[in-house]
Design a protein around this motif. Structure first.
Motif, PDB file in Angstrom:
ATOM      1  N   LEU A  99      94.560  40.763  24.169  1.00 32.27           N
ATOM      2  CA  LEU A  99      93.296  40.805  23.865  1.00 32.27           C
ATOM      3  C   LEU A  99      92.817  39.263  23.342  1.00 32.27           C
ATOM      4  O   LEU A  99      91.846  38.843  23.378  1.00 32.27           O
ATOM      5  N   VAL A 100      94.056  38.478  22.910  1.00 26.08           N
ATOM      6  CA  VAL A 100      93.512  37.102  22.485  1.00 26.08           C
ATOM      7  C   VAL A 100      93.182  36.308  23.543  1.00 26.08           C
ATOM      8  O   VAL A 100      92.285  35.105  23.650  1.00 26.08           O
ATOM      9  N   SER A 101      93.897  36.335  24.591  1.00 23.21           N
ATOM     10  CA  SER A 101      93.586  35.567  25.931  1.00 23.21           C
ATOM     11  C   SER A 101      92.637  35.858  26.614  1.00 23.21           C
ATOM     12  O   SER A 101      92.256  35.240  27.553  1.00 23.21           O
ATOM     13  N   GLY A 102      92.085  37.167  26.469  1.00 16.93           N
ATOM     14  CA  GLY A 102      90.864  37.356  27.330  1.00 16.93           C
ATOM     15  C   GLY A 102      91.210  38.264  28.670  1.00 16.93           C
ATOM     16  O   GLY A 102      90.143  38.594  29.428  1.00 16.93           O
ATOM     17  N   THR A 103      92.316  38.332  28.910  1.00 24.57           N
ATOM     18  CA  THR A 103      93.085  38.978  30.360  1.00 24.57           C
ATOM     19  C   THR A 103      93.530  40.491  29.745  1.00 24.57           C
ATOM     20  O   THR A 103      94.770  40.703  29.492  1.00 24.57           O
ATOM     21  N   HIS A 104      92.718  41.392  29.217  1.00 25.47           N
ATOM     22  CA  HIS A 104      92.957  42.516  28.484  1.00 25.47           C
ATOM     23  C   HIS A 104      92.573  43.972  29.465  1.00 25.47           C
ATOM     24  O   HIS A 104      93.081  44.900  28.934  1.00 25.47           O
ATOM     25  N   GLY A 105      91.890  43.744  30.446  1.00 25.41           N
ATOM     26  CA  GLY A 105      91.656  44.812  31.287  1.00 25.41           C
ATOM     27  C   GLY A 105      90.543  45.777  30.866  1.00 25.41           C
ATOM     28  O   GLY A 105      90.329  46.651  31.395  1.00 25.41           O
ATOM     29  N   LEU A 106      89.706  44.992  29.865  1.00 25.79           N
ATOM     30  CA  LEU A 106      88.515  46.082  29.312  1.00 25.79           C
ATOM     31  C   LEU A 106      87.554  45.549  30.309  1.00 25.79           C
ATOM     32  O   LEU A 106      87.399  44.806  31.254  1.00 25.79           O
ATOM     33  N   ARG A 107      86.573  46.520  30.420  1.00 24.38           N
ATOM     34  CA  ARG A 107      85.219  46.421  31.366  1.00 24.38           C
ATOM     35  C   ARG A 107      84.568  45.138  31.496  1.00 24.38           C
ATOM     36  O   ARG A 107      83.987  44.440  32.125  1.00 24.38           O
ATOM     37  N   SER A 108      84.625  44.363  30.098  1.00 26.38           N
ATOM     38  CA  SER A 108      84.094  43.204  29.879  1.00 26.38           C
ATOM     39  C   SER A 108      84.444  42.076  30.997  1.00 26.38           C
ATOM     40  O   SER A 108      84.008  40.986  31.323  1.00 26.38           O
ATOM     41  N   GLU A 109      86.057  42.302  31.041  1.00 28.16           N
ATOM     42  CA  GLU A 109      86.847  41.325  32.014  1.00 28.16           C
ATOM     43  C   GLU A 109      86.745  41.828  33.514  1.00 28.16           C
ATOM     44  O   GLU A 109      86.171  41.312  34.308  1.00 28.16           O
ATOM     45  N   LEU A 110      87.197  43.255  33.800  1.00 24.76           N
ATOM     46  CA  LEU A 110      87.172  43.542  35.062  1.00 24.76           C
ATOM     47  C   LEU A 110      85.740  43.815  35.760  1.00 24.76           C
ATOM     48  O   LEU A 110      85.648  43.400  37.144  1.00 24.76           O
ATOM     49  N   SER A 111      84.547  43.935  34.870  1.00 25.80           N
ATOM     50  CA  SER A 111      83.220  43.740  35.738  1.00 25.80           C
ATOM     51  C   SER A 111      82.801  42.338  36.322  1.00 25.80           C
ATOM     52  O   SER A 111      82.136  42.597  37.416  1.00 25.80           O
ATOM     53  N   ARG A 112      83.642  41.157  35.994  1.00 29.34           N
ATOM     54  CA  ARG A 112      83.110  40.147  36.703  1.00 29.34           C
ATOM     55  C   ARG A 112      83.891  40.270  38.109  1.00 29.34           C
ATOM     56  O   ARG A 112      83.584  39.300  38.952  1.00 29.34           O
ATOM     57  N   ARG A 113      85.045  41.123  38.261  1.00 33.06           N
ATOM     58  CA  ARG A 113      85.550  41.072  39.496  1.00 33.06           C
ATOM     59  C   ARG A 113      85.188  42.065  40.407  1.00 33.06           C
ATOM     60  O   ARG A 113      84.993  41.720  41.674  1.00 33.06           O
ATOM     61  N   ASP A 114      84.905  43.265  39.957  1.00 32.47           N
ATOM     62  CA  ASP A 114      84.459  44.307  40.823  1.00 32.47           C
ATOM     63  C   ASP A 114      83.004  44.457  40.770  1.00 32.47           C
ATOM     64  O   ASP A 114      82.288  45.417  41.604  1.00 32.47           O
ATOM     65  N   ASN A 115      82.257  43.689  40.191  1.00 24.40           N
ATOM     66  CA  ASN A 115      80.466  43.850  39.666  1.00 24.40           C
ATOM     67  C   ASN A 115      80.269  45.093  39.338  1.00 24.40           C
ATOM     68  O   ASN A 115      79.054  45.610  39.763  1.00 24.40           O
ATOM     69  N   GLY A 116      81.068  45.866  38.709  1.00 24.95           N
ATOM     70  CA  GLY A 116      80.754  47.143  38.082  1.00 24.95           C
ATOM     71  C   GLY A 116      80.042  47.003  36.623  1.00 24.95           C
ATOM     72  O   GLY A 116      79.793  45.982  36.392  1.00 24.95           O
ATOM     73  N   SER A 117      80.074  48.291  36.310  1.00 23.95           N
ATOM     74  CA  SER A 117      79.290  48.207  34.821  1.00 23.95           C
ATOM     75  C   SER A 117      80.451  47.821  34.038  1.00 23.95           C
ATOM     76  O   SER A 117      81.530  48.099  33.796  1.00 23.95           O
ATOM     77  N   ASN A 118      79.839  47.106  32.700  1.00 19.37           N
ATOM     78  CA  ASN A 118      81.010  46.525  31.765  1.00 19.37           C
ATOM     79  C   ASN A 118      80.600  47.492  30.681  1.00 19.37           C
ATOM     80  O   ASN A 118      81.069  47.109  29.461  1.00 19.37           O
ATOM     81  N   LEU A 119      80.183  48.402  30.660  1.00 16.20           N
ATOM     82  CA  LEU A 119      79.853  49.496  29.381  1.00 16.20           C
ATOM     83  C   LEU A 119      81.331  50.238  29.072  1.00 16.20           C
ATOM     84  O   LEU A 119      81.976  50.792  30.114  1.00 16.20           O
ATOM     85  N   CYS A 120      81.375  50.763  27.929  1.00 15.13           N
ATOM     86  CA  CYS A 120      82.587  51.250  27.485  1.00 15.13           C
ATOM     87  C   CYS A 120      82.644  52.715  28.129  1.00 15.13           C
ATOM     88  O   CYS A 120      81.412  53.653  27.952  1.00 15.13           O
ATOM     89  N   MET A 121      83.706  53.326  28.831  1.00 18.06           N
ATOM     90  CA  MET A 121      83.514  54.699  29.378  1.00 18.06           C
ATOM     91  C   MET A 121      84.318  55.601  28.467  1.00 18.06           C
ATOM     92  O   MET A 121      84.486  56.684  28.713  1.00 18.06           O
ATOM     93  N   CYS A 122      84.638  55.228  27.275  1.00 16.99           N
ATOM     94  CA  CYS A 122      85.509  56.076  26.183  1.00 16.99           C
ATOM     95  C   CYS A 122      84.617  56.621  25.320  1.00 16.99           C
ATOM     96  O   CYS A 122      84.958  57.302  24.331  1.00 16.99           O
ATOM     97  N   CYS A 123      83.563  56.235  25.296  1.00 21.05           N
ATOM     98  CA  CYS A 123      82.229  56.712  24.146  1.00 21.05           C
ATOM     99  C   CYS A 123      80.930  56.543  24.816  1.00 21.05           C
ATOM    100  O   CYS A 123      80.478  56.291  25.808  1.00 21.05           O
ATOM    101  N   ASP A 124      80.063  57.466  24.270  1.00 22.31           N
ATOM    102  CA  ASP A 124      78.724  57.276  24.586  1.00 22.31           C
ATOM    103  C   ASP A 124      77.648  56.300  23.761  1.00 22.31           C
ATOM    104  O   ASP A 124      76.629  56.748  23.663  1.00 22.31           O
ATOM    105  N   MET A 125      78.311  55.350  23.543  1.00 21.99           N
ATOM    106  CA  MET A 125      77.325  54.439  22.502  1.00 21.99           C
ATOM    107  C   MET A 125      76.832  53.409  23.343  1.00 21.99           C
ATOM    108  O   MET A 125      75.753  52.674  23.006  1.00 21.99           O
ATOM    109  N   ASP A 126      76.891  53.390  24.767  1.00 23.47           N
ATOM    110  CA  ASP A 126      76.214  52.545  25.638  1.00 23.47           C
ATOM    111  C   ASP A 126      76.416  51.282  25.161  1.00 23.47           C
ATOM    112  O   ASP A 126      75.385  50.354  25.259  1.00 23.47           O
ATOM    113  N   ARG A 127      77.511  50.690  24.912  1.00 25.27           N
ATOM    114  CA  ARG A 127      77.854  49.165  24.487  1.00 25.27           C
ATOM    115  C   ARG A 127      78.827  48.560  25.446  1.00 25.27           C
ATOM    116  O   ARG A 127      79.722  49.400  26.165  1.00 25.27           O
TER     117      ARG A 127
END
Length: 414
Positions: free
Chosen positions: A310-338
């Motif tokens: 979490l500290v290093s920024g290489t955590h596997g969350l969508r905010s990081e993965l979306s830069r590689r796969d050009n997918g959505s950066n929204l959280c898939m575990c909730c419906d907050m659309d964040r």
């Protein structure tokens, strides 16, 4: 001209041409099975050296030669030695990979000690007199980075500056430059009659990319703006101890600035930078050359490994993965659309609401100072408060090591 180098039972003969070499061989019995000859000179179109075919020597010819642990070649550069070091050290670290560096039963501090005592001296051996270009230096730096990432159990995408910074390791470039300048200072105190002093100040007569040790040191001193200090030392206006302190301080500040500049280029390290800036004592110690490992990393438990991710920024969350796969950066575990970021994971996501409320309630009630800082800070600062290295809690009197224990509960649940 130096004609002979002697060390123990080794003998190296130096000559400008074949005739001079024949003269040096007078009354010397040469062991043809253990001796070789090498030429360092400009070659013709066919790759031959004028007036030197070596037939009269009756010993094998070589293009590279190992002398006192350092590889020399006929090109008179250090590429052969660097390749030799890389191959030798890689063999060592690969043999230790599973039994030491990736062994979960050995604490991080011990692993770092093994690296510094068993591997690093091999890399830095003789670095006072040899130097590298950028690509050669990177090939050496990669070895230390590889070992650091093995120790932390993180992926190759983790920022190099974060790995070295949290393990308390300096770059090999810093260590080699420091050793060169210390050796230069040592040589400058010798008398002019000493051979080492004469070689140290020798200006290269080569044209092109080749540089002498003198030019390397000269450019290094200019880079850290210490020309006047060395002149003052030559005039005996400052002491040897003062000069050494100045050299170390300037190198440390440059090392810190270069590291920080690289972090600024990486957006995923923004939270890491905030955490670093939050610890003023850590920044001041790094500028003084005191690089310390983060205490929570000494035991690479599941929670500590997750905290580092979490500290290093290489955590596997969508905010990081979306830069590689050009997918959505929204959280898939909730419906907050964040956006699924570290802030969302630690402070907002409903999936972890129960454990979050329990942990935060206990942490906030620990001290009035922490509670005040918590409510006055923004989301990012609250994440910084949760992810600090509480092993150094003494820098903020109102913090307690118990906060880290509560955070472990949350991280394990995540």
């Amino acid at each position: 001209m130096i004609q002979c180098l002697l060390y123990a039972d080794d003998c190296v003969l130096l000559a400008k041409n074949s005739d001079d070499m024949q003269t040096l061989k007078w009354r010397i019995e040469i062991n043809t099975t253990k001796s070789k000859w090498m030429v360092v000179a400009k070659k013709d179109e066919n790759g031959h050296v004028k007036d030197c075919d070596g037939k009269e020597f009756n010993i094998p010819h070589c293009t590279e030669y190992k002398y006192l642990g350092v590889m020399l070649n006929e090109k008179w550069d250090w590429s052969t030695h660097v390749n030799y070091i890389v191959k030798k050290v890689n063999k060592k670290v690969n043999a230790m990979k599973s039994i030491i560096f990736r062994n979960e039963h050995i604490d991080t501090k011990t692993k770092i000690s093994i690296w510094k005592t068993m591997i690093l001296p091999t890399v830095l051996y003789g670095s006072e007199v040899w130097w590298t270009n950028k690509s050669q230096l990177m090939s050496l730096e990669r070895i230390q980075l590889k070992v650091g990432k093995w120790i932390l159990g993180c992926c190759d995408k983790t920022a190099n500056e974060v790995v070295l910074g949290d393990l308390g390791l300096k770059t090999l470039s810093y260590k080699m430059n420091h050793s060169k300048l210390k050796w230069h200072i040592r040589c400058s105190t010798l008398s002019e009659s000493r051979l080492v002093k004469q070689v140290q100040v020798l200006k290269s007569s080569f044209r092109g990319p080749r540089r002498s040790s003198y030019k390397v040191i000269e450019s290094l001193i200019a880079e850290i703006s210490l020309e006047e200090s060395f002149d003052d030392f030559a005039r005996k206006e400052i002491t040897l101890t003062e000069l050494k302190c100045l050299v170390k301080t300037r190198l440390c500040v440059r090392h810190y600035e270069e590291r920080w500049d690289e972090l600024n280029k990486k957006s995923k390290c923004s939270l890491y930078q905030r955490i670093q800036l939050d610890d003023i004592a850590c920044i001041n110690s790094m500028k003084k050359g005191m690089f310390k490992m983060k205490r929570y990393l000494n035991k690479m438990t599941t929670s500590n490994r997750l905290k580092f991710k979490l500290v290093s920024g290489t955590h596997g969350l969508r905010s990081e993965l979306s830069r590689r796969d050009n997918g959505s950066n929204l959280c898939m575990c909730c419906d907050m659309d964040r956006k699924e970021s570290v802030e969302h994971l630690l402070l907002e996501c409903p999936l972890y609401k129960d454990v979050r409320d329990e942990v935060l309630l206990r942490i906030i009630n620990l001290s009035e100072g922490f509670r005040k800082e918590w409510f006055e800070g923004d989301e990012t600062h609250r994440c910084v408060m949760l992810l600090r290295d509480y092993g150094a809690f003494v820098t903020k009197p109102f913090m307690s090591i118990e906060m880290a224990k509560f955070l472990v509960l949350f991280l394990i649940t995540v």
